[in-house]
Design a protein around this motif. Structure first.
Motif, PDB file in Angstrom:
ATOM      1  N   THR A 106     -21.311  22.370  73.079  1.00  0.00           N
ATOM      2  CA  THR A 106     -19.940  22.181  73.527  1.00  0.00           C
ATOM      3  C   THR A 106     -19.305  23.520  73.893  1.00  0.00           C
TER       4      THR A 106
ATOM      5  N   LEU B 244     -22.946  16.872  77.482  1.00  0.00           N
ATOM      6  CA  LEU B 244     -23.753  16.130  76.522  1.00  0.00           C
ATOM      7  C   LEU B 244     -24.654  15.105  77.212  1.00  0.00           C
TER       8      LEU B 244
ATOM      9  N   SER C 292     -22.187  21.681  68.289  1.00  0.00           N
ATOM     10  CA  SER C 292     -21.006  22.525  68.530  1.00  0.00           C
ATOM     11  C   SER C 292     -21.317  23.681  69.476  1.00  0.00           C
TER      12      SER C 292
END
Length: 188
Positions: A43, A49, A40
């Motif tokens: 992000t 990613l 998280s």
């Protein structure tokens, strides 16, 4: 002699930045043999990613519970004047910290944890270095984390900490006969 922080049982959290995104809970853990970053946080920091090197590694935690990592990656982590790339193992779990800084990070920067003073101590060149622990870590939405019990301050909207935050929990006898609307009012 007065103790600088009366409760030195607290976990030590540092403030930092990843890609110019402020993190207020970088947990210092001298018992961890790896640095850990929740998915998280990547992000939120806008890190693609695709930068994660795919390798599943099993990490054992509290109670010997194992968690398999998504992979690992190098992240530009800034803590105080320390700014180099740091290798993190990425996990997809909900945890109380934004980053876990283990022995690899501590040893690389030759830092010592002072639980008495709630800070990190070391040297940069010949200059002494002191990085204080963050004392206002949890906002009202995060009061459910077990670590929040050690802190009487919480972060407000923005960076102004509010003092003496408590969550009122009514007893069952106080609420058992209330309607759903009344219960919602209490929760709000």
């Amino acid at each position: 002699m007065e103790v600088p922080y009366p409760d030195h049982r607290r976990p030590i959290y540092l403030e930092g930045q990843i890609n110019d995104v402020f993190i207020r809970r970088a947990l210092v853990d001298t018992g961890s043999s790896v640095n850990i970053l929740p998915l998280s946080v990547l992000t939120a920091a806008g890190i693609p990613l695709s930068k994660i090197v795919q390798s599943q590694t099993s990490i054992s935690g509290f109670g010997n519970k194992s968690e398999v990592t998504v992979g690992h990656m190098q992240v530009n982590l800034k803590v105080g004047p320390i700014r180099p790339l740091t290798k993190f193992y990425v996990v997809h779990v909900d945890v109380a910290y934004h980053a876990l800084l283990g022995r690899p990070w501590l040893n690389k920067h030759k830092l010592v944890v002072s639980t008495y003073h709630l800070c990190m101590k070391g040297r940069i060149g010949l200059r002494p270095l002191r990085i204080p622990g963050n004392q206002a870590l949890f906002n009202k939405n995060e009061a459910h984390y077990s670590e929040a019990e050690f802190y009487t301050e919480c972060t407000g909207a923005g960076s102004n900490p509010s003092k003496d935050f408590e969550t009122y929990l009514p007893s069952w006898t106080e609420i058992r006969d209330l309607s759903n609307e009344e219960l919602i009012t209490i929760i709000d």
